[in-house]
Each structure stands twice: as C-alpha cells, then as structure tokens.
Design an enzyme around this catalytic site. Structure first.
Site, mmCIF file in Angstrom:
data_model
loop_
_atom_site.group_PDB
_atom_site.id
_atom_site.type_symbol
_atom_site.label_atom_id
_atom_site.label_comp_id
_atom_site.label_asym_id
_atom_site.label_seq_id
_atom_site.Cartn_x
_atom_site.Cartn_y
_atom_site.Cartn_z
ATOM 1 N N GLU A 173 8.121 17.452 14.228
ATOM 2 C CA GLU A 173 8.804 17.199 12.969
ATOM 3 C C GLU A 173 7.981 18.023 12.133
ATOM 4 O O GLU A 173 6.642 17.973 12.062
ATOM 5 C CB GLU A 173 8.554 15.623 12.777
ATOM 6 N N GLY A 216 6.412 5.661 8.131
ATOM 7 C CA GLY A 216 5.797 6.926 8.012
ATOM 8 C C GLY A 216 5.774 7.624 9.351
ATOM 9 O O GLY A 216 6.514 7.586 10.162
ATOM 10 N N SER A 217 4.407 8.366 9.650
ATOM 11 C CA SER A 217 4.517 9.346 10.991
ATOM 12 C C SER A 217 4.170 8.468 12.136
ATOM 13 O O SER A 217 3.690 7.411 12.110
ATOM 14 C CB SER A 217 3.418 10.261 10.477
ATOM 15 N N THR A 218 4.948 9.254 13.123
ATOM 16 C CA THR A 218 4.697 8.686 14.419
ATOM 17 C C THR A 218 3.108 8.217 14.854
ATOM 18 O O THR A 218 2.768 7.212 15.385
ATOM 19 C CB THR A 218 5.805 9.284 15.441
ATOM 20 N N GLU A 219 2.423 9.175 14.452
ATOM 21 C CA GLU A 219 0.994 9.234 14.811
ATOM 22 C C GLU A 219 0.522 8.034 14.117
ATOM 23 O O GLU A 219 -0.193 7.367 15.013
ATOM 24 C CB GLU A 219 0.434 10.458 14.289
ATOM 25 N N GLY A 235 1.947 5.526 12.903
ATOM 26 C CA GLY A 235 2.570 4.164 13.464
ATOM 27 C C GLY A 235 2.076 3.798 14.825
ATOM 28 O O GLY A 235 1.773 2.342 14.963
ATOM 29 N N LYS A 276 1.003 -1.276 -0.095
ATOM 30 C CA LYS A 276 -0.015 -0.010 0.005
ATOM 31 C C LYS A 276 0.941 1.264 0.161
ATOM 32 O O LYS A 276 1.427 1.547 1.110
ATOM 33 C CB LYS A 276 -0.835 -0.091 1.313
ATOM 34 N N CYS A 286 13.283 11.807 6.974
ATOM 35 C CA CYS A 286 13.100 11.363 8.148
ATOM 36 C C CYS A 286 14.239 11.743 8.984
ATOM 37 O O CYS A 286 14.144 12.074 10.146
ATOM 38 C CB CYS A 286 12.627 10.117 8.427
ATOM 39 N N GLU A 312 9.089 2.496 11.348
ATOM 40 C CA GLU A 312 10.324 3.269 10.743
ATOM 41 C C GLU A 312 9.389 4.698 10.948
ATOM 42 O O GLU A 312 8.925 5.000 9.954
ATOM 43 C CB GLU A 312 10.693 2.987 9.545
HETATM 44 P P1 NAD Z 1 1.896 8.920 6.816
HETATM 45 O O1 NAD Z 1 2.041 8.386 8.131
HETATM 46 O O2 NAD Z 1 0.879 10.082 6.651
HETATM 47 O O3 NAD Z 1 1.528 7.859 5.870
HETATM 48 C C1 NAD Z 1 2.475 6.755 5.713
HETATM 49 C C2 NAD Z 1 1.775 5.764 5.092
HETATM 50 O O4 NAD Z 1 0.359 5.241 5.994
HETATM 51 C C3 NAD Z 1 0.866 5.972 3.769
HETATM 52 O O5 NAD Z 1 0.772 5.090 2.695
HETATM 53 C C4 NAD Z 1 -0.593 6.266 4.104
HETATM 54 O O6 NAD Z 1 -1.540 6.377 3.178
HETATM 55 C C5 NAD Z 1 -0.712 5.532 5.233
HETATM 56 N N1 NAD Z 1 -1.728 5.627 6.309
HETATM 57 C C6 NAD Z 1 -2.254 6.812 6.423
HETATM 58 N N2 NAD Z 1 -3.370 6.580 7.567
HETATM 59 C C7 NAD Z 1 -3.216 5.206 7.786
HETATM 60 C C8 NAD Z 1 -4.064 4.589 8.709
HETATM 61 N N3 NAD Z 1 -4.674 4.930 9.813
HETATM 62 N N4 NAD Z 1 -3.647 3.020 8.927
HETATM 63 C C9 NAD Z 1 -2.735 2.450 8.066
HETATM 64 N N5 NAD Z 1 -2.071 3.229 7.239
HETATM 65 C C10 NAD Z 1 -2.180 4.584 7.021
HETATM 66 O O7 NAD Z 1 3.492 9.468 6.437
HETATM 67 P P2 NAD Z 1 3.862 10.200 5.236
HETATM 68 O O8 NAD Z 1 3.250 11.692 5.445
HETATM 69 O O9 NAD Z 1 3.427 9.533 4.094
HETATM 70 O O10 NAD Z 1 5.368 10.290 5.313
HETATM 71 C C11 NAD Z 1 5.982 11.233 6.204
HETATM 72 C C12 NAD Z 1 6.311 10.612 7.747
HETATM 73 O O11 NAD Z 1 7.161 9.318 7.266
HETATM 74 C C13 NAD Z 1 7.191 11.474 8.385
HETATM 75 O O12 NAD Z 1 6.854 11.332 9.806
HETATM 76 C C14 NAD Z 1 8.647 10.947 8.357
HETATM 77 O O13 NAD Z 1 9.537 11.020 9.332
HETATM 78 C C15 NAD Z 1 8.201 9.274 8.200
HETATM 79 N N6 NAD Z 1 9.484 8.715 7.514
HETATM 80 C C16 NAD Z 1 10.119 7.805 8.466
HETATM 81 C C17 NAD Z 1 11.387 7.208 7.864
HETATM 82 C C18 NAD Z 1 12.144 6.244 8.540
HETATM 83 O O14 NAD Z 1 12.568 5.601 7.956
HETATM 84 N N7 NAD Z 1 12.136 6.309 9.946
HETATM 85 C C19 NAD Z 1 11.630 7.543 6.589
HETATM 86 C C20 NAD Z 1 10.666 8.157 5.567
HETATM 87 C C21 NAD Z 1 9.717 8.963 6.324
#
Ligand code: NAD
Length: 492
Positions: free
Chosen positions: A393, A237-240, A242, A184, A293, A259
């Site tokens: 962030e 993705g985001s901590t929230e 995650g 996804k 990130c 991550e």
């Molecule tokens: P995001 O959390 O908004 O989305 C990440 C993924 O989760 C997307 O595919 C999104 O469609 C999906 N998603 C959204 N809501 C969801 C839910 N309720 N349940 C399951 N999946 C859901 O993050 P983003 O805006 O795409 O990316 C930016 C974030 O990612 C930043 O916080 C960044 O620090 C983090 N990031 C971390 C790393 C790492 O390796 N630590 C690397 C890159 C980005």
C-alpha cells in the site's frame, strides 16, 4: 487564516483541561506548511483520567439508565449540530489534511450527519431473540432469550485520511448501544476531533461519555490497549499498527475490530462503457489524493482496450484541478505530510527500475509557490503484479496499470494480494458482473462505479485488510455482547 479551534487542551470528563505535562505540539497545513494551532500531548496520567471518566460514566445512572429513545434524541441533536457547523467542520478537515473542501463539505459532512441520524434510528432496536431450547428437564418449557448489552469503555483509534468520518463510524454505533468512548485521533489531523468533542458537549452528552486525548500514537495507543478498564479497541489505520494492537490486546482478552490497509483491484473489461470506466478509474485512485484505503490502485485492463485506456486516463488526469484545498474548484490537494510524498516517490522510482512505463506524473508539484506537499497524479503502465509497487500500500496518487487477457486471469491477478478490502468491475455484461464479483476476495465490490459508500452497507476487509465490519446494523456486533438468559419457570 486564524483558526480558533484548539487551546492546546484535552477533553476529559466533560471539561477542557491542560495536559498534565503541559506539552503541546504544533500542527501544520500541508498545502502551504503554515502553522495552524498547538495540540495538547496527553501524558499517561491524562490517558488514565480519560479512561476513568469513561468507566465512571458507563456505570453512572445518568448514562446506564438512559432510555434508548433518549440516546436517539442525543444522536439526532449531534447530527443537527454537524449540519449547522458543516462549513466549519469541512474547513478544519481541509486545512488539516489537504482534502479539497468541495469533497469535505459535500461528501464528508453529509455522511457524518447521516451516521448520527442512522444510528439514532437503530438505538431503540438493539434487542435479542427468544429461543426454543432443545432439551428440557421438566414438562414446562423454560424461557430462554438473549439480550444485547453494551461493552463499556471503547477506545477509538483513528487515521489521518478521513478524520471525522472514520471516527464517527465508531462513535455513532458505540453511543447508540450505550457504550462510552475515549478517542485518540491521528496525530497529524486532530482538528475535527476537537470540534466533535465540542459538538458532543453542546448536544448534552453526560460528562465522561465522550473523552478526547490527543498526542503520540504509540504512547496513547499502548496505554489504551493495556488498560483493563477499556473493553474494546476500535481501530482504523495501517495493517502494521493494527497487527501490533491485536497482539497486545490479547493479554487482556480485549475485543478488537481492525479496519486496515488495501491494494484494491479495479478491473476494466473490453466490454465496459469506457467513458464511464475512465471516470470511475480516475475517481477510484485520485479521490482524496489517493489517501483512501479503498483506492483502486491496481487497474487491471483487458488487452484490446489497454492502450486506449492508458491514453484516455492520461488525458483525464489533466482535468484534475491541483491547488489550495479551500478553493472550491480544487479537486486534488496535497498529501498529508512530506513523508507521504517521499513514500510515493520512492515507490515510483523503484517501479521504473523494475521496468514499469511512466505515463504521467512521478514528481512533486508546487501549485502554491515553493511550499506544500503535493505529488502529481501518477500513472505507471506495464506493472508486474508481483512487484512491490503493486503489492504494497502506497497511500498516494500512484496508479499501477496491468494488462490481462481473460476473465480468469483478471480474477487471479485481483486476488493475488495479501489485502482484500475492495474491488471494482467495469463491464456492460450483467452475467460477468455477478460472476466476477462472486469470485473476488474483497469485503466490498463496486460494479460500474467506484468509491461509493453508504451508512447502511457493511464495510470491512477480507484477509489482512481487517477483522470485523463497520456500518449497517452488522456493526452492532462490534459494540454489544450477547447475554443468554435461561429461566426455569416451572418454579418447583
Ligand atoms: P496509522 O496506523 O499510522 O495510524 C492510525 C492511528 O493509530 C493513529 O491515530 C495513530 O496515532 C495510532 N497509532 C500509531 N501507532 C500506534 C501504536 N503503536 N498503538 C496504537 N495506536 C497507534 O495509520 P494512518 O497513517 O493514520 O492511516 C493510514 C492507514 O489507514 C492506511 O494503511 C489505510 O489503508 C488505513 N485505513 C484503513 C481504512 C479501512 O477502513 N480499512 C480506512 C482508512 C484508512
């Protein structure tokens, strides 16, 4: 520019098919806000079909009994197709998320191929150990050994900022270990995910081993997390988001790697080579327009060189070439969407109200006419480390600069964060480099460089930056489980 990548379809069980609800959504180029293509929006029925396909493929003799060397060959083929189509992959990535093509071509596609080559090499070395047991029931020692076995269906949920790379950090080790995948991708940046599905198909992956569902994050994410057939969530993705996934996944005791976000400290000591330190600080925050990130978004500078660093950084931002990501001279592109621009601006305004000093930036820029989500490289000085702009962030090109006097103070400021993803140290003193890196609470520490990644080096966060590691051979813990076998060979 006409892009012939998507026909608004999903890739399920080796076939491209319309979504069952027939809903598609447009995706736009953030540099000029023009329409690129329509993207299929998966329904719950489509997601279930993808999960079923992956589950059946996991149990099928064609995949389950495939030898490790045969899986290696498939991964090598994928790497070769990535190299063949590097220019197309880089173009898609750049128009989808605004990354300058000079980086998506020369860095991202190369690392992408590296990932498949590296885990092709690992596939035939995923083995266990024999163990000497500590108590025996008879005079003949039992035979005790471990095996590493695949988990089953992996759901890979990936972010918008490095779409192809952060997907492949999951795909390559997951496939090397014999799992199957439902991917996804981020809703805003699905183009290279579609291209990767085509590459997997062409490489000859058996039907159902890789499946792609595009569409809403919450709808698809929840369905994947709730399905008992999905054995593991690999999330970046985001901590929230995650945290919400981890809470939900516990109901089915699903394995999860996370991550997540960061607010990394990059420390410049007064004994640093300032020419190099300025270059690394610039690259540390403005690489990928701050949408990374590991961004070195908190720059801690020792007071004797503080004003000089501010002035030289200000001058250095003028060397960034802001413009069309497809122009190979461009080094700084647009944010992924308008939301990201507004987020940057909100934090900058708040920081100025809180007493920060604006050195440069703090506004939108329009290098391509009146359209495009560009935000100027921004430097804020005299930032309070406890303020929101330094603790939360932003995920954009906003650099907070904070002065310090002593090494102890630098370490304390660096560690005063809920995140612990990465950190940087600029110093010519080798003892200080070791001493400070050992005290920093971060999963990855760079010394006299910044934002350097290698497939062999484990990557992941301390504290709220994540759970688990990607890359290296350490990632195999995330895609295998240990089975212990105890055999009484006395046979009586
Ligand atoms: P995001 O959390 O908004 O989305 C990440 C993924 O989760 C997307 O595919 C999104 O469609 C999906 N998603 C959204 N809501 C969801 C839910 N309720 N349940 C399951 N999946 C859901 O993050 P983003 O805006 O795409 O990316 C930016 C974030 O990612 C930043 O916080 C960044 O620090 C983090 N990031 C971390 C790393 C790492 O390796 N630590 C690397 C890159 C980005």
């Amino acid at each position: 520019m006409a892009i012939n990548i998507s026909n608004g379809q999903l890739f399920i069980n080796g076939e491209w098919r319309e979504g069952s609800s027939n809903v598609v959504k447009p995706t736009y180029n953030p540099a000029n806000e023009t329409f690129i293509t329509d993207i299929a929006q998966a329904s719950e029925a489509d997601i279930d079909a993808a999960i079923d396909a992956a589950d059946n493929a996991f149990k099928s003799p064609e995949w389950a009994e495939m030898s490790p060397l045969e899986r290696s060959r498939l991964l090598i083929k994928v790497a070769q197709l990535v190299e063949r189509d590097a220019d197309e992959l880089a173009t898609l990535e750049s128009i989808d998320m605004g990354k300058p093509k000079v980086f998506s071509l020369n860095i991202d596609t190369k690392l992408l191929a590296d990932l498949f080559y590296y885990y092709a090499g690992v596939a035939a070395q995923i083995d266990g150990v024999t163990r000497k047991v500590t108590r025996t029931q008879s005079c003949v020692e039992p035979l005790a050994y471990t095996q590493r076995v695949p988990l089953g269906v992996i759901a890979a949920i990936t972010p918008f900022n490095f779409p192809m790379l952060l997907s492949a950090t999951k795909f390559a080790p997951a496939l090397a270990a014999g799992n199957t995948i439902v991917h996804k991708p981020a809703s805003a940046t699905p183009l290279t995910a579609i291209k990767m599905a085509k590459i997997f198909d062409e490489a000859g992956l058996p039907k159902g081993v890789f499946n792609l569902v595009t569409g809403s994050g919450a709808l698809i994410g929840n369905r994947l997390v709730d399905s008992p057939k999905v054995k593991k969530i690999a999330f970046t993705g985001s901590t929230e988001v995650g945290k919400s996934i981890a809470k939900r996944a516990i109901d089915s005791v699903k394995k999860v790697t996370l991550e997540l976000g960061g607010k990394s400290a990059h420390i410049i000591f007064d004994d640093a080579n300032l020419d190099k330190a300025i270059t690394h600080a610039l690259f540390g925050i403005y690489y990928n327009k701050g949408e990374i990130c590991t961004a070195g978004s908190r720059l801690l500078v020792q007071r004797p060189v503080y004003e000089e660093v501010l002035e030289r950084l200000h001058q250095a931002t003028k060397s960034l070439i802001i413009g069309d990501p497809l122009d190979l001279n461009t080094t700084f592109g647009p944010q992924v969407d308008r939301n990201q621009v507004d987020t940057c601006h909100r934090y900058v305004e708040q920081a100025l109200q809180d007493g920060a000093r604006l050195i440069t930036g703090g506004h939108r820029v329009f290098p391509l006419g009146d359209k495009g989500h560009f935000y100027a490289p921004t430097i804020l000085a005299d930032v309070d480390n406890s303020s929101p702009v330094a603790q939360e962030e932003i995920f954009g090109p906003v650099l907070c600069v904070i002065p310090f006097d002593t090494e102890d103070e630098a370490v304390k400021l660096a560690n005063e964060s809920k995140f612990g993803l990465a950190a940087g140290i600029q110093t010519e003193n080798i003892s200080r480099a070791h001493r400070v890196s050992s005290r920093l609470q971060a999963g990855l520490v760079w010394v006299n460089t910044y934002n350097q990644f290698d497939v062999a080096l484990p990557f992941g966060g301390f504290k709220e930056s994540g759970i688990g590691r990607e890359l290296g051979t350490e990632v195999l813990d995330a895609y295998t489980q240990i089975k212990s076998v105890y055999i009484d060979i006395e046979g009586k």
